[in-house]
Scaffold this motif. Structure first.
Motif, short mmCIF file in Angstrom:
data_model
loop_
_atom_site.label_atom_id
_atom_site.label_comp_id
_atom_site.label_asym_id
_atom_site.label_seq_id
_atom_site.Cartn_x
_atom_site.Cartn_y
_atom_site.Cartn_z
N SER A 48 0.81 -1.17 -0.03
CA SER A 48 -0.02 -0.04 -0.09
C SER A 48 0.85 1.27 -0.01
N GLN A 49 0.37 2.41 -0.98
CA GLN A 49 1.18 3.55 -0.95
C GLN A 49 0.38 4.80 -0.45
N SER A 50 -0.87 4.68 -0.43
CA SER A 50 -1.67 5.96 0.01
C SER A 50 -1.75 5.64 1.26
N HIS A 51 -2.22 6.93 2.36
CA HIS A 51 -2.36 6.87 3.45
C HIS A 51 -3.89 6.25 3.72
N SER A 52 -4.92 6.52 2.91
CA SER A 52 -6.18 6.03 3.08
C SER A 52 -6.15 4.35 3.10
N ASP A 53 -5.38 3.84 2.07
CA ASP A 53 -5.38 2.54 1.85
C ASP A 53 -4.67 1.83 3.01
N LEU A 54 -3.79 2.53 3.62
CA LEU A 54 -3.00 1.83 4.71
C LEU A 54 -4.02 2.01 5.78
N SER A 55 -4.62 3.12 6.14
CA SER A 55 -5.48 2.97 7.36
C SER A 55 -6.75 2.27 7.09
N SER A 56 -7.38 1.89 6.00
CA SER A 56 -8.45 1.25 5.78
C SER A 56 -7.85 -0.39 6.07
N LYS A 57 -6.77 -0.79 5.68
CA LYS A 57 -6.16 -2.06 6.02
C LYS A 57 -5.82 -2.43 7.41
N MET A 58 -5.70 -1.27 8.03
CA MET A 58 -5.24 -1.44 9.44
C MET A 58 -6.50 -1.45 10.25
N THR A 59 -7.65 -0.77 9.83
CA THR A 59 -9.07 -0.83 10.45
C THR A 59 -9.21 -2.16 10.24
N ARG A 60 -9.50 -2.90 9.13
CA ARG A 60 -9.73 -4.30 8.94
C ARG A 60 -8.95 -5.28 9.60
N ILE A 61 -7.71 -5.10 9.81
CA ILE A 61 -6.89 -6.05 10.56
C ILE A 61 -7.41 -5.81 12.15
N ASN A 62 -7.64 -4.76 12.52
CA ASN A 62 -7.90 -4.46 13.84
C ASN A 62 -9.49 -5.38 14.10
#
Length: 99
Positions: A48-62
């Motif tokens: 992932s390169q974009s901040h929103s993509d990273l944030s989305s994936k981290m939320t899903r991981i949590n």
């Protein structure tokens, strides 16, 4: 206690044990799927390169982590119930055998 009454209890316990074992298996499968999704997300996170993509994936991981914890707790509770039911079943089997 009459044999018929005890046999009815044994049959009910056997049914409840089968039901609990099925629930444990379902929870185990849910946990494995969540772990698999989480592992995939963690691999994708590196790409992932974009901040929103990273944030989305981290939320899903949590959320998946919480799902795994919940499933683990439920499996533990079901295992305790299963042990109790099996002990009760064993006790009722012993009460039938001598007769």
């Amino acid at each position: 206690m009459s044999i018929n009454f005890t046999k009815a209890i044994v049959n009910r316990l056997q049914h409840e044990i089968a039901d609990i074992e099925s629930k444990i298996l379902n929870e185990k499968n849910k946990k494995e799927k969540a772990q698999s999704k989480m592992n995939q997300l963690q691999r994708d996170l590196k790409l992932s390169q974009s901040h929103s993509d990273l944030s989305s994936k981290m939320t899903r991981i949590n959320k998946l982590n919480e799902e795994i914890k919940s499933s683990t707790r439920l499996q533990s509770e079901l295992s305790k119930q299963l042990a109790t039911k099996k002990a009760s079943l064993k006790q009722h089997h012993l009460s039938i055998e001598p007769q």
